[in-house]
Design a protein around this motif. Sequence first.
Motif, PDB file in Angstrom:
ATOM      1  N   LYS A 110      -4.001   8.282   2.672  1.00 34.97           N
ATOM      2  CA  LYS A 110      -2.674   7.647   2.712  1.00 34.97           C
ATOM      3  C   LYS A 110      -1.683   8.419   1.846  1.00 34.97           C
ATOM      4  CE  LYS A 110      -4.724   3.105   3.469  1.00 34.97           C
ATOM      5  NZ  LYS A 110      -5.055   1.791   2.860  1.00 34.97           N
ATOM      6  N   ASN A 111      -2.140   8.839   0.650  1.00 34.80           N
ATOM      7  CA  ASN A 111      -1.246   9.574  -0.247  1.00 34.80           C
ATOM      8  C   ASN A 111      -0.810  10.904   0.358  1.00 34.80           C
ATOM      9  OD1 ASN A 111      -1.514   7.514  -2.076  1.00 34.80           O
ATOM     10  ND2 ASN A 111      -2.935   8.591  -3.412  1.00 34.80           N
ATOM     11  N   VAL A 112      -1.775  11.640   0.940  1.00 37.56           N
ATOM     12  CA  VAL A 112      -1.459  12.930   1.546  1.00 37.56           C
ATOM     13  C   VAL A 112      -0.510  12.740   2.731  1.00 37.56           C
ATOM     14  CG1 VAL A 112      -2.429  14.835   2.899  1.00 37.56           C
ATOM     15  CG2 VAL A 112      -3.544  14.124   0.786  1.00 37.56           C
ATOM     16  N   ALA A 113      -0.774  11.726   3.556  1.00 41.34           N
ATOM     17  CA  ALA A 113       0.082  11.462   4.709  1.00 41.34           C
ATOM     18  C   ALA A 113       1.506  11.111   4.269  1.00 41.34           C
ATOM     19  CB  ALA A 113      -0.499  10.331   5.553  1.00 41.34           C
ATOM     20  N   ASN A 114       1.631  10.308   3.220  1.00 41.59           N
ATOM     21  CA  ASN A 114       2.951   9.935   2.723  1.00 41.59           C
ATOM     22  C   ASN A 114       3.707  11.124   2.158  1.00 41.59           C
ATOM     23  OD1 ASN A 114       2.938   7.186   3.382  1.00 41.59           O
ATOM     24  ND2 ASN A 114       1.777   6.670   1.557  1.00 41.59           N
TER      25      ASN A 114
ATOM     26  N   PHE B 296       1.645   5.891  11.251  1.00 37.97           N
ATOM     27  CA  PHE B 296       1.524   4.520  10.749  1.00 37.97           C
ATOM     28  C   PHE B 296       2.510   4.275   9.612  1.00 37.97           C
ATOM     29  CE2 PHE B 296      -0.240   1.508   7.689  1.00 37.97           C
ATOM     30  CZ  PHE B 296      -0.458   0.406   8.494  1.00 37.97           C
ATOM     31  N   ALA B 297       2.612   5.254   8.690  1.00 35.09           N
ATOM     32  CA  ALA B 297       3.528   5.128   7.544  1.00 35.09           C
ATOM     33  C   ALA B 297       4.973   5.047   8.011  1.00 35.09           C
ATOM     34  CB  ALA B 297       3.338   6.301   6.589  1.00 35.09           C
ATOM     35  N   ARG B 298       5.291   5.738   9.128  1.00 33.17           N
ATOM     36  CA  ARG B 298       6.661   5.713   9.661  1.00 33.17           C
ATOM     37  C   ARG B 298       6.930   4.443  10.470  1.00 33.17           C
ATOM     38  NH1 ARG B 298       5.336  11.348  11.303  1.00 33.17           N
ATOM     39  NH2 ARG B 298       6.422  12.796   9.902  1.00 33.17           N
ATOM     40  N   GLY B 299       5.886   3.653  10.716  1.00 29.64           N
ATOM     41  CA  GLY B 299       6.046   2.454  11.524  1.00 29.64           C
ATOM     42  C   GLY B 299       6.014   2.718  13.005  1.00 29.64           C
TER      43      GLY B 299
ATOM     44  N   GLU C  85       0.822  -1.203   0.000  1.00 31.97           N
ATOM     45  CA  GLU C  85       0.000   0.000   0.000  1.00 31.97           C
ATOM     46  C   GLU C  85       0.860   1.258   0.000  1.00 31.97           C
ATOM     47  OE1 GLU C  85      -2.765  -0.204   3.217  1.00 31.97           O
ATOM     48  OE2 GLU C  85      -4.170  -1.453   2.077  1.00 31.97           O
ATOM     49  N   VAL C  86       1.968   1.219   0.753  1.00 29.48           N
ATOM     50  CA  VAL C  86       2.863   2.382   0.773  1.00 29.48           C
ATOM     51  C   VAL C  86       3.453   2.623  -0.618  1.00 29.48           C
ATOM     52  CG1 VAL C  86       5.062   3.260   1.649  1.00 29.48           C
ATOM     53  CG2 VAL C  86       3.439   2.203   3.226  1.00 29.48           C
ATOM     54  N   ILE C  87       3.923   1.538  -1.243  1.00 26.12           N
ATOM     55  CA  ILE C  87       4.489   1.662  -2.590  1.00 26.12           C
ATOM     56  C   ILE C  87       3.441   2.151  -3.573  1.00 26.12           C
ATOM     57  CG2 ILE C  87       5.451   0.347  -4.525  1.00 26.12           C
ATOM     58  CD1 ILE C  87       6.776  -1.488  -2.401  1.00 26.12           C
ATOM     59  N   GLN C  88       2.215   1.577  -3.474  1.00 26.34           N
ATOM     60  CA  GLN C  88       1.142   1.973  -4.389  1.00 26.34           C
ATOM     61  C   GLN C  88       0.760   3.429  -4.207  1.00 26.34           C
ATOM     62  OE1 GLN C  88      -0.287  -0.128  -6.816  1.00 26.34           O
ATOM     63  NE2 GLN C  88      -1.047   1.846  -7.514  1.00 26.34           N
ATOM     64  N   SER C  89       0.774   3.902  -2.954  1.00 23.73           N
ATOM     65  CA  SER C  89       0.395   5.292  -2.697  1.00 23.73           C
ATOM     66  C   SER C  89       1.397   6.250  -3.320  1.00 23.73           C
ATOM     67  CB  SER C  89       0.273   5.548  -1.190  1.00 23.73           C
ATOM     68  OG  SER C  89       1.530   5.479  -0.554  1.00 23.73           O
ATOM     69  N   PHE C  90       2.689   5.879  -3.269  1.00 22.07           N
ATOM     70  CA  PHE C  90       3.707   6.714  -3.908  1.00 22.07           C
ATOM     71  C   PHE C  90       3.525   6.713  -5.420  1.00 22.07           C
ATOM     72  CE2 PHE C  90       6.311   6.219   0.040  1.00 22.07           C
ATOM     73  CZ  PHE C  90       6.478   7.570   0.290  1.00 22.07           C
ATOM     74  N   GLU C  91       3.243   5.529  -5.988  1.00 24.26           N
ATOM     75  CA  GLU C  91       3.034   5.438  -7.431  1.00 24.26           C
ATOM     76  C   GLU C  91       1.826   6.258  -7.853  1.00 24.26           C
ATOM     77  OE1 GLU C  91       2.718   1.301  -8.236  1.00 24.26           O
ATOM     78  OE2 GLU C  91       4.885   0.944  -8.188  1.00 24.26           O
TER      79      GLU C  91
END
Length: 300
Positions: free
Chosen positions: A238-242, A272-275, A127-133
């Motif tokens: 998720k995208n905005v947070a990333n 969450f994104a930072r773990g 999901e993290v990778i997809q959000s960046f893409e």
Amino acid sequence: MSIDFYIIEDDKVVQNILNRIIVKNNLGDIVGSSNNGMKAIDDIKRFNPHIVLIDLLLPKIDGIKIVSAIKEAGCKVHFIMISQVTSKEMIAKAYNEGIEFFINKPINVIEVISVIDKVKEKIRMSEVIQSFENAIKGIQSLSEYTSNRTSKKYGYKDRIEKVLAQLGILGEAGTNDIVEIILWLIEQDEDTEKSIRKYKLSGLFKHLNDRYNKEYNISSNVAAIEQRVRRAISKALKNVANLGVEDYGNEVFIKYSSSLFDFREVRKQMDFARGKSNFQGKISVKKFIEGIIVTIRNEI
């Protein structure tokens, strides 16, 4: 991490054991279970859970055929097979069809938790990778979009799609539903920011379903529309947070982190994104829609 589970197991005792493991250890939410393979296929297509725990040997249709049917339907589901079968050929066939892990019966609680945690981490990273893409695609789409416009005063639909492109969700399934809802609200009342407060979300989704059936002859249902909208908005969060994690001064992050979302929820998603946290941020469909309406009206 909020994960939806579905259990397919013809042994009620095993089904209850798996249910207790998930609930007791706060691994996620169980959206359904079944001992019937054909019913399970329909349920999975409807609920689209993240993880399916499935037995290999089931009456009428075996677990491998169920996995194959779901994969062919295009559902992005992660399968964990739990069975007492020891045949290497059968297990290899199950892996070839797309299962993530194979767990042997009898059930070992520690093993089940460990395997589920591994699949959850794989989902989170995807999901993290997809959000960046998606964010990159959104920026590219916005660049192309802007270069093809010679006037700032284009239609409402274009302005809405511009915002969705900035959020990196223009290609998500629920974005068309979001556009249609906003356009309908604008048709109803010029003071749209206030008019949205007159409606319940269920009413908006029902209206949109009726509109699809009558005007476009498209068969849908209210639950499916709501799910698409919520998934699209969750992806935007998720995208905005990333973007904020990468660059706290990012223009898109600054512009939309508080206008379309509760900033406290954006901070939760960033942690969450930072773990740093196991809990993701939550969305408000009404705040998101109202925020887009305010944004496009300010562009006039």
